[in-house]
Design an enzyme around this catalytic site. Structure first.
Site, short mmCIF file in Angstrom:
data_model
loop_
_atom_site.label_atom_id
_atom_site.label_comp_id
_atom_site.label_asym_id
_atom_site.label_seq_id
_atom_site.Cartn_x
_atom_site.Cartn_y
_atom_site.Cartn_z
N TYR A 152 -8.46 -9.85 1.89
CA TYR A 152 -7.81 -8.63 2.05
C TYR A 152 -8.24 -7.85 3.48
O TYR A 152 -8.02 -6.86 4.16
CB TYR A 152 -6.99 -8.29 1.29
N SER A 155 -9.78 -8.62 5.97
CA SER A 155 -8.86 -8.33 6.55
C SER A 155 -8.51 -7.02 7.80
O SER A 155 -8.11 -7.02 8.63
CB SER A 155 -7.24 -8.76 7.56
N1 LIG Z 1 2.11 -0.97 -0.13
C1 LIG Z 1 0.40 -0.62 -0.07
O1 LIG Z 1 -0.37 0.04 -0.93
C2 LIG Z 1 -0.35 -0.73 1.38
C3 LIG Z 1 -1.62 0.08 1.26
C4 LIG Z 1 -2.48 -0.28 2.71
C5 LIG Z 1 -1.30 -0.78 3.66
N2 LIG Z 1 -0.77 -1.59 3.15
C6 LIG Z 1 -0.32 -2.23 4.93
O2 LIG Z 1 0.81 -1.91 5.30
C7 LIG Z 1 1.70 -3.01 5.45
C8 LIG Z 1 2.88 -3.08 5.16
O3 LIG Z 1 2.82 -3.55 3.53
P1 LIG Z 1 3.94 -2.60 2.40
O4 LIG Z 1 3.36 -2.78 1.33
O5 LIG Z 1 5.52 -2.03 3.42
O6 LIG Z 1 4.21 -4.26 1.95
P2 LIG Z 1 5.44 -5.36 1.33
O7 LIG Z 1 5.39 -6.77 1.43
O8 LIG Z 1 6.93 -4.69 1.49
O9 LIG Z 1 6.32 -5.69 3.72
C9 LIG Z 1 5.96 -6.75 3.91
C10 LIG Z 1 6.45 -7.96 6.31
O10 LIG Z 1 5.71 -8.05 6.35
C11 LIG Z 1 6.28 -9.54 6.36
N3 LIG Z 1 6.41 -10.39 6.52
C12 LIG Z 1 4.53 -11.17 5.24
N4 LIG Z 1 4.10 -12.03 6.28
C13 LIG Z 1 4.98 -12.35 7.40
C14 LIG Z 1 5.09 -12.93 8.78
N5 LIG Z 1 3.49 -13.78 9.17
N6 LIG Z 1 5.54 -12.19 10.04
C15 LIG Z 1 6.10 -12.11 9.89
N7 LIG Z 1 6.56 -10.70 8.66
C16 LIG Z 1 5.62 -11.09 7.91
C17 LIG Z 1 7.36 -9.82 4.97
O11 LIG Z 1 9.35 -10.58 5.18
C18 LIG Z 1 7.74 -8.17 4.67
O12 LIG Z 1 9.34 -7.55 5.47
C19 LIG Z 1 1.39 -4.13 5.21
O13 LIG Z 1 -0.34 -4.62 6.13
C20 LIG Z 1 -0.17 -3.69 4.02
O14 LIG Z 1 -1.33 -4.65 4.32
C21 LIG Z 1 -0.04 -1.71 2.20
#
Ligand SMILES: NC(=O)c1ccc[n+]([C@@H]2O[C@H](COP(=O)([O-])OP(=O)(O)OC[C@H]3O[C@@H](n4cnc5c(N)ncnc54)[C@H](O)[C@@H]3O)[C@@H](O)[C@H]2O)c1
Length: 244
Positions: A152, A155
């Site tokens: 992760y 990436s």
């Molecule tokens: N939540 C955190 O603490 C955090 C911190 C830093 C960065 N992020 C990044 O923010 C972004 C969103 O994360 P989140 O916390 O909202 O996660 P989440 O799991 O709530 O939402 C992710 C969404 O992406 C969709 N998804 C997954 N695989 C997919 C695919 N192959 N094609 C299309 N859609 C797909 C899922 O269905 C989901 O709706 C991610 O890139 C994550 O790495 C999250």
């Protein structure tokens, strides 16, 4: 702030992506919300009262053919699109030693290749006609500080490289920036190991939890003309953790 704008958001049906969709609509934009989860997309459409400037599209961002088909749809139905938020991502919460080959591929495919496919096809469609646009890429604090999940973390570090390179490749037409949040209150956060959550919190200078709508505020700022002088940059959203 986003009147007359049309924004593609990936991973739009949950967590941060969902709040970005809501905020973009609130700021006057039309939104094309993409997600792999059709059921969540239906819920999102209902939540927004079947809003007629919210379009939903089910796809897997890591499937080149599906992304190509999506951009054919965009060119036909939404040739005025001008913005992209690359947000879809997964986090498996695994130590490097536990990773199976298929899991490594899955994280790289969604978290890196998905961003590349969308950036490339969006970039081509705008640059062909010398149209102006904006991309915001979702990275993470783990790009800079390391993640307890190595695949992760790498990436998300790759996304900072993609952001810098595509800001050069797409200049002067498309601005490209990244945001790097620390822990954000979404379903993904629940999967971070407790000891790691504690470490992150201990480094924060501000103790207000970061909500998905806070990330959406920064993303909509970066989509708007208010950020017209920024490109190739990374915006930390981290309560002052890990000062650089
Ligand atoms: N939540 C955190 O603490 C955090 C911190 C830093 C960065 N992020 C990044 O923010 C972004 C969103 O994360 P989140 O916390 O909202 O996660 P989440 O799991 O709530 O939402 C992710 C969404 O992406 C969709 N998804 C997954 N695989 C997919 C695919 N192959 N094609 C299309 N859609 C797909 C899922 O269905 C989901 O709706 C991610 O890139 C994550 O790495 C999250």
């Amino acid at each position: 702030m986003l009147r007359n704008r049309k924004v593609i958001v990936t991973g739009a049906a949950s967590g941060i992506g969902k709040e970005i969709v809501k905020k973009c609509l609130h700021e006057g934009a039309s939104v094309i919300a993409c997600d792999i989860n059709e059921h969540y997309l239906r819920d999102l459409k209902q939540l927004m009262d079947d809003c007629n400037v919210l379009y939903t599209y089910q796809l897997d961002v890591s499937n080149y053919k599906e992304v190509s088909d999506f951009f054919v749809y965009v060119e036909t139905e939404h040739p005025d699109v001008d913005s992209l938020v690359n947000n879809a991502g997964i986090y498996l919460a695994k130590n490097l030693l536990e990773y199976q080959e298929a899991e490594i591929d899955k994280v790289m495919d969604i978290n890196i290749k998905g961003f590349i496919y969308f950036s490339q096809m969006f970039g081509k469609s705008l640059l062909e006609n010398k149209r102006k646009g904006v991309i915001v890429n979702m990275s993470s604090v783990s790009a800079m500080e390391g993640s307890s999940d190595a695949i992760y973390g790498l990436s998300k570090a790759a996304i900072l490289g993609l952001t810098k390179s595509s800001s050069m490749n797409f200049s002067p037409y498309i601005r490209v920036n990244a945001v790097a949040p620390t822990m954000v209150n979404t379903p993904m956060m629940d999967t971070i190991p407790d000891w790691r959550k504690e470490e992150y919190l201990n480094h924060q200078l501000i103790d207000t939890p970061i909500m998905p709508e806070d990330v959406a505020d920064t993303v909509t700022f970066l989509l708007s003309d208010k950020s017209k002088h920024y490109t190739g940059a990374t915006f930390d959203i981290n309560n002052g953790a890990y000062l650089r």
